[in-house]
Design an enzyme around this catalytic site. Structure first.
Site, PDB file in Angstrom:
ATOM      1  N   ASN A  20      -0.913   9.708   0.081  1.00 34.14           N
ATOM      2  CA  ASN A  20      -1.432   8.492  -0.048  1.00 34.14           C
ATOM      3  C   ASN A  20      -2.433   8.528   1.016  1.00 34.14           C
ATOM      4  O   ASN A  20      -2.187   8.020   2.026  1.00 34.14           O
ATOM      5  CB  ASN A  20      -0.548   7.465   0.035  1.00 34.14           C
ATOM      6  CG  ASN A  20      -1.113   6.089  -0.263  1.00 34.14           C
ATOM      7  OD1 ASN A  20      -2.368   5.776  -0.483  1.00 34.14           O
ATOM      8  ND2 ASN A  20      -0.170   4.910  -0.104  1.00 34.14           N
ATOM      9  N   ARG A  46      -1.603   9.519  -4.777  1.00 35.85           N
ATOM     10  CA  ARG A  46      -1.837   8.143  -5.346  1.00 35.85           C
ATOM     11  C   ARG A  46      -3.432   7.818  -5.145  1.00 35.85           C
ATOM     12  O   ARG A  46      -4.027   8.120  -4.128  1.00 35.85           O
ATOM     13  CB  ARG A  46      -1.219   7.116  -4.169  1.00 35.85           C
ATOM     14  CG  ARG A  46      -1.415   5.771  -4.520  1.00 35.85           C
ATOM     15  CD  ARG A  46      -0.893   4.751  -3.628  1.00 35.85           C
ATOM     16  NE  ARG A  46      -0.963   3.458  -4.150  1.00 35.85           N
ATOM     17  CZ  ARG A  46      -0.713   2.422  -3.160  1.00 35.85           C
ATOM     18  NH1 ARG A  46       0.021   2.719  -2.216  1.00 35.85           N
ATOM     19  NH2 ARG A  46      -0.738   1.308  -3.900  1.00 35.85           N
ATOM     20  N   LYS A  83      -0.414   8.826   4.387  1.00 34.25           N
ATOM     21  CA  LYS A  83       0.930   8.818   4.278  1.00 34.25           C
ATOM     22  C   LYS A  83       1.412   9.896   3.312  1.00 34.25           C
ATOM     23  O   LYS A  83       0.886  10.139   2.298  1.00 34.25           O
ATOM     24  CB  LYS A  83       1.370   7.262   3.705  1.00 34.25           C
ATOM     25  CG  LYS A  83       0.928   6.208   4.806  1.00 34.25           C
ATOM     26  CD  LYS A  83       1.468   4.878   4.206  1.00 34.25           C
ATOM     27  CE  LYS A  83       0.721   3.582   4.824  1.00 34.25           C
ATOM     28  NZ  LYS A  83       0.670   2.563   3.772  1.00 34.25           N
ATOM     29  N   ARG A 122      -5.205 -12.897   1.471  1.00 35.08           N
ATOM     30  CA  ARG A 122      -6.282 -13.149   0.382  1.00 35.08           C
ATOM     31  C   ARG A 122      -5.837 -14.493  -0.306  1.00 35.08           C
ATOM     32  O   ARG A 122      -4.522 -14.741  -0.522  1.00 35.08           O
ATOM     33  CB  ARG A 122      -6.026 -12.161  -0.601  1.00 35.08           C
ATOM     34  CG  ARG A 122      -6.686 -10.709  -0.051  1.00 35.08           C
ATOM     35  CD  ARG A 122      -6.419  -9.627  -0.902  1.00 35.08           C
ATOM     36  NE  ARG A 122      -5.596  -8.448  -0.363  1.00 35.08           N
ATOM     37  CZ  ARG A 122      -5.190  -7.656  -0.921  1.00 35.08           C
ATOM     38  NH1 ARG A 122      -4.902  -7.453  -2.294  1.00 35.08           N
ATOM     39  NH2 ARG A 122      -4.432  -6.709  -0.356  1.00 35.08           N
ATOM     40  N   GLU A 180       7.264   3.795  -5.138  1.00 39.44           N
ATOM     41  CA  GLU A 180       6.131   4.185  -5.596  1.00 39.44           C
ATOM     42  C   GLU A 180       5.994   5.767  -5.568  1.00 39.44           C
ATOM     43  O   GLU A 180       5.624   6.377  -6.598  1.00 39.44           O
ATOM     44  CB  GLU A 180       4.655   3.511  -5.311  1.00 39.44           C
ATOM     45  CG  GLU A 180       4.745   2.309  -5.663  1.00 39.44           C
ATOM     46  CD  GLU A 180       3.650   1.395  -4.697  1.00 39.44           C
ATOM     47  OE1 GLU A 180       2.501   1.346  -5.049  1.00 39.44           O
ATOM     48  OE2 GLU A 180       4.275   0.848  -3.618  1.00 39.44           O
ATOM     49  N   ASN A 230      12.959  -8.831   0.677  1.00 39.52           N
ATOM     50  CA  ASN A 230      13.717  -9.447   1.878  1.00 39.52           C
ATOM     51  C   ASN A 230      13.745 -10.789   2.291  1.00 39.52           C
ATOM     52  O   ASN A 230      14.489 -11.403   2.944  1.00 39.52           O
ATOM     53  CB  ASN A 230      12.962  -8.810   3.225  1.00 39.52           C
ATOM     54  CG  ASN A 230      13.021  -7.404   3.271  1.00 39.52           C
ATOM     55  OD1 ASN A 230      14.200  -6.904   3.173  1.00 39.52           O
ATOM     56  ND2 ASN A 230      12.052  -6.626   3.526  1.00 39.52           N
ATOM     57  N   HIS A 256      -1.008  -2.255  -8.279  1.00 46.91           N
ATOM     58  CA  HIS A 256       0.479  -1.929  -8.031  1.00 46.91           C
ATOM     59  C   HIS A 256       1.190  -1.489  -9.427  1.00 46.91           C
ATOM     60  O   HIS A 256       2.550  -1.488  -9.612  1.00 46.91           O
ATOM     61  CB  HIS A 256       1.265  -3.398  -7.562  1.00 46.91           C
ATOM     62  CG  HIS A 256       0.762  -4.076  -6.397  1.00 46.91           C
ATOM     63  ND1 HIS A 256       0.532  -5.428  -6.169  1.00 46.91           N
ATOM     64  CD2 HIS A 256       0.329  -3.570  -5.325  1.00 46.91           C
ATOM     65  CE1 HIS A 256       0.268  -5.698  -5.003  1.00 46.91           C
ATOM     66  NE2 HIS A 256       0.008  -4.548  -4.333  1.00 46.91           N
ATOM     67  N   MET A 288       4.881 -13.793   6.004  1.00 47.59           N
ATOM     68  CA  MET A 288       5.811 -14.365   5.576  1.00 47.59           C
ATOM     69  C   MET A 288       6.945 -14.678   6.592  1.00 47.59           C
ATOM     70  O   MET A 288       7.400 -15.770   6.483  1.00 47.59           O
ATOM     71  CB  MET A 288       6.319 -13.866   4.146  1.00 47.59           C
ATOM     72  CG  MET A 288       7.240 -15.061   3.319  1.00 47.59           C
ATOM     73  SD  MET A 288       6.605 -16.629   3.256  1.00 47.59           S
ATOM     74  CE  MET A 288       5.589 -16.595   1.642  1.00 47.59           C
ATOM     75  N   ARG A 289       7.430 -13.651   7.115  1.00 49.76           N
ATOM     76  CA  ARG A 289       8.514 -13.945   8.220  1.00 49.76           C
ATOM     77  C   ARG A 289       8.026 -15.032   9.180  1.00 49.76           C
ATOM     78  O   ARG A 289       8.794 -15.863   9.492  1.00 49.76           O
ATOM     79  CB  ARG A 289       8.732 -12.514   8.820  1.00 49.76           C
ATOM     80  CG  ARG A 289       9.515 -11.868   7.886  1.00 49.76           C
ATOM     81  CD  ARG A 289       9.629 -10.110   8.486  1.00 49.76           C
ATOM     82  NE  ARG A 289       8.230  -9.778   8.687  1.00 49.76           N
ATOM     83  CZ  ARG A 289       7.990  -8.514   8.765  1.00 49.76           C
ATOM     84  NH1 ARG A 289       8.973  -7.711   8.892  1.00 49.76           N
ATOM     85  NH2 ARG A 289       6.792  -7.744   8.920  1.00 49.76           N
ATOM     86  N   ILE A 323       8.193  -8.979   0.838  1.00 49.75           N
ATOM     87  CA  ILE A 323       8.630 -10.201   0.711  1.00 49.75           C
ATOM     88  C   ILE A 323       9.771 -10.438  -0.462  1.00 49.75           C
ATOM     89  O   ILE A 323      10.687 -10.959  -0.267  1.00 49.75           O
ATOM     90  CB  ILE A 323       7.532 -11.246   0.351  1.00 49.75           C
ATOM     91  CG1 ILE A 323       6.390 -11.188   1.469  1.00 49.75           C
ATOM     92  CG2 ILE A 323       7.944 -12.435   0.367  1.00 49.75           C
ATOM     93  CD1 ILE A 323       5.278 -11.897   1.298  1.00 49.75           C
TER      94      ILE A 323
END
Lengths: 414, 304
Positions: free
Chosen positions: A16, A100, A23, A250, A393, A344, A189, A293-294, A341
């Site tokens: 990727n 990817r 990666k 975003r 993925e 978790n 995605h 979000m955490r 998110i």
């Protein structure tokens, strides 16, 4: 599961490539296990970082000068074959490379063997994915040079959504813009939505053909897909990954008339408004605290009202999309949560699901908060199942690469 | 040829703008000025400029820090030995520029390119003081560098094709467009804009229209973001006068004679936006103060 033939047990190298990062994972497709994985960051500098981990062994960290993708992948291959950190003796053990690729435009509906024509098509999509596609192609060409003779397969982030009907992917703009510039919904995605929807069908023990699924990939970028009969029929991201849900930084959906208004008031140019929508909006823009979000949940617990706004906007927008996609498919059998998110945050899942009673969704609060990573959190009597499924993925890319390479070999042998 | 490290000599307005614009595009910048105070002022100005861009959502806090980290501030020319390309932006003085070019020629690696940001001086003359005239050219950036879109790539008599190609790569990497021009006083943009500004001053002096009227006519009539008189104020009336005099000397053509009104304003110390007074009035941030009907240039122009 029947025993794998040696060909089916091939080793697949998944790449990727981003503009300044690579990666990777090396799979043994015999049992779909990961032999090694890692990443290279800050490519193009004298301080590039390499992190490599062979499964079951300590991670290796190194920094040094890595100026472009070929050098980065060369470094990774050296680690994979080194006596000390390696997992294979020679690169010739790699049976296929899976890449990817962000944007396949209207050219690709699934993964494909890389040919000169495929590369040309990836290049033709540079305009649509200006940050990712050039890096993806650089990765493909680097791998071609470094592992010559090994087949390369490209898997597109947009591919899974190519089954959307025209009325779902066209924008209500002058039609000529679609004809001239291919302005339409593509969705992203795709590999993740495909993985979790296939996995959910398997876990539910039902054929994908008879299922209506709503897949929520909630990470730093976030999107929802309506998956009917195993095919994507709508998704919240559009021409770019900016549309749809509230995301980390975003904005997601917005009245387009806001843009010229704000641009005039604040005297902003195109680069500034684009940076504002992509990097300064979403959870970060609303809360002023963080795009993570955490952090938002932590601040909300402390009573920060804007963090609460951000949390509620995020979950409310998601709930509206779930309702919309239930309507789009005339029903829903299961809602799937994945991504950082989605996997978790029990708070996000709880806030979204507890207001979906009319759809027949009932979750077990204890199951939602505790238990395994992969789980059905709906109550036994819930009409709609609610699954939490960690996405993978890379595994989809590896499987596609293996399948395509085996098919090619069969053709050549026949 | 890779362009990883770019040298900028002179930390005035242009040097600062160049350093910011180049670092924003991911390249390392060596910003040199022999005056340490000027370097400190440059560091502050660049930080403020990036802060303003962040407040306008153009960049994030992290991006700002990365950009700042790419700029080194140097009061010696010696580190320019690492640079792949150096752009000189000191004052428009041929002797001082020659001195800088001779020094850079000694210090820089053999394949490095030396560029000048001059708008009126001879590239060929500067190239003549180096041992690498083929690797010397003009790169005429416009102020403010971070937002302006054009660069004039200026060929001296001996500038090589390869040098032009590499310089064009830098301009493209900075996200800007370029035009190739051959060395002549004022190139294209300076020659034409100076003549327009100068002629606008004559029109004002002759009472053809008010200053606001002249600027409005050109703004709305020809789609210019600013009228010629405000453009002159922003470039600096002293700068305009010096440049006009140079064009007049070089071409010997009366169409380049500086307008007497321009000379009068400069003598009065009304140099434009930087002094708060030129053809219009400006506040300390350089923004136009409305109600410019009583501006100096206006009165001067109308009383005949």
């Amino acid at each position: 599961m029947s025993a794998k033939t040696p060909a089916e047990a091939m080793k697949v190298f998944v790449l990727n490539c981003g503009s300044s990062s690579v990666k990777y994972q090396l799979f043994d497709m015999g049992d779909e296990s990961v032999l090694a994985k890692g990443r290279v960051e800050r490519i193009g500098t004298d301080e590039a970082l390499v992190v490599h981990q062979a499964t079951g062994r300590d991670a290796v960290h190194a920094t040094g000068t890595i100026l472009e993708h070929t050098a980065a992948i060369q470094r990774v291959l050296a680690l994979l074959t080194s006596p000390e950190h390696g997992v294979i003796r020679h690169v010739s053990e790699i049976g296929a490379v899976g890449h990817r690729v962000l944007h396949g435009g209207e050219y690709f509906s699934g993964s494909v063997l890389v040919t000169p024509e495929v590369k040309q098509a990836i290049r033709a999509c540079f305009d649509l994915g200006p940050l990712h596609n050039p890096a993806n192609l650089a990765g493909i060409e680097a791998a071609e040079n470094l592992i010559p003779g090994v087949p390369q397969v490209a898997t597109f982030d947009t591919g899974f959504h190519s089954t959307m009907p025209r009325y779902a992917y066209l924008y209500a703009l002058p039609y000529v813009l679609y004809r001239r510039y291919h302005v339409r919904r593509y969705g992203f995605h795709g590999t993740s939505h495909r993985y979790v929807s296939e996995r959910a069908a398997a876990l539910m023990g039902r054929p994908p053909a008879e299922l209506k699924l709503i897949s929520c990939h909630l990470g730093n970028g976030a999107s929802v897909a309506a998956v009917q009969g195993g095919a994507s029929v709508d998704t919240s991201m559009g021409f770019t990954p900016l549309e749809g849900l509230v995301m980390g930084t975003r904005s997601g959906d917005l009245d387009p008339a806001v843009l010229p208004y704000v641009m005039a008031k604040e005297e902003l140019g195109l680069a500034e408004i684009s940076s504002m929508l992509n990097k300064h909006s979403g959870l970060l823009g609303v809360s002023g605290v963080s795009g993570d979000m955490r952090d938002i949940e932590e601040e909300m617990e402390k009573g920060n009202p804007r963090a609460r706004d951000a949390f509620l906007m995020f979950t409310y927008r998601l709930r509206k999309y779930i309702g919309a996609y239930a309507a789009a498919m005339d029903g829903v059998d299961a809602i799937l949560f994945t991504g950082g998110i989605g996997e978790n945050s029990w708070r996000v899942r709880e806030e979204v699901c507890q207001h979906l009673n009319y759809l027949g969704v009932q979750i077990d609060p204890d199951l939602n908060r505790n238990g395994q990573k992969e789980k059905d959190i709906a109550t036994p009597s819930s009409r709609v199942r609610v699954w939490v499924i960690p996405t993978n993925e890379e595994l989809v890319i590896a499987r596609d690469a293996r399948d395509i390479v085996l098919k090619e070999k069969e053709k050549a042998g026949a | 040829m890779r362009l990883d490290k770019i040298g900028v000599v002179g930390a005035g307005t242009m040097g600062r703008g160049l350093a910011e614009a180049i670092a924003s595009q991911g390249m390392d910048v060596l910003l040199n000025d022999r005056d340490p105070d000027q370097l400190n002022a440059a560091r502050e100005a660049i930080e403020i400029s990036l802060q303003k861009r962040q407040e306008k959502w153009a960049i994030t806090e992290a991006e700002k820090r990365i950009i700042l980290g790419r700029i080194s501030y140097l009061d010696s020319l010696t580190p320019m030995a690492q640079a792949d390309l150096v752009i000189e932006t000191i004052i428009e003085d041929l002797d001082q520029k020659k001195e800088v070019f001779a020094a850079l020629d000694r210090i820089c690696k053999p394949d490095a390119i030396l560029a000048t940001n001059t708008s009126t001086l001879s590239i060929t003359e500067l190239a003549a003081v180096t041992q690498r005239p083929g690797q010397v050219l003009g790169l005429h950036f416009m102020n403010p560098v971070p937002t302006s879109r054009l660069v004039e790539v200026v060929r001296g008599l001996k500038t090589s094709e390869k040098t032009v190609a590499i310089a064009a790569d830098l301009v493209a990497a900075m996200g800007k467009e370029w035009v190739e021009v051959y060395e002549t006083p004022g190139f294209v943009s300076t020659r034409l804009v100076l003549t327009l500004c100068n002629e606008a001053m004559y029109a004002l002096m002759e009472g053809v229209a008010t200053a606001e009227g002249i600027d409005k006519a050109m703004r709305l009539g020809y789609g210019m973001p600013r009228g010629p008189l405000e453009t002159a104020d922003r470039m600096g009336l002293d700068t305009i006068l010096l440049a006009m005099e140079r064009l007049f000397r070089e071409y010997g053509d009366s169409k380049f004679r500086p307008c007497p009104l321009l000379r009068k304003l400069v003598r009065a110390g009304h140099l434009g936006a930087k002094t708060g007074q030129g053809f219009f009035r400006y506040n300390r941030d350089g923004e136009r103060i409305p109600d410019s009907h009583t501006s100096q240039g206006q009165e001067e122009g109308m009383q005949r």
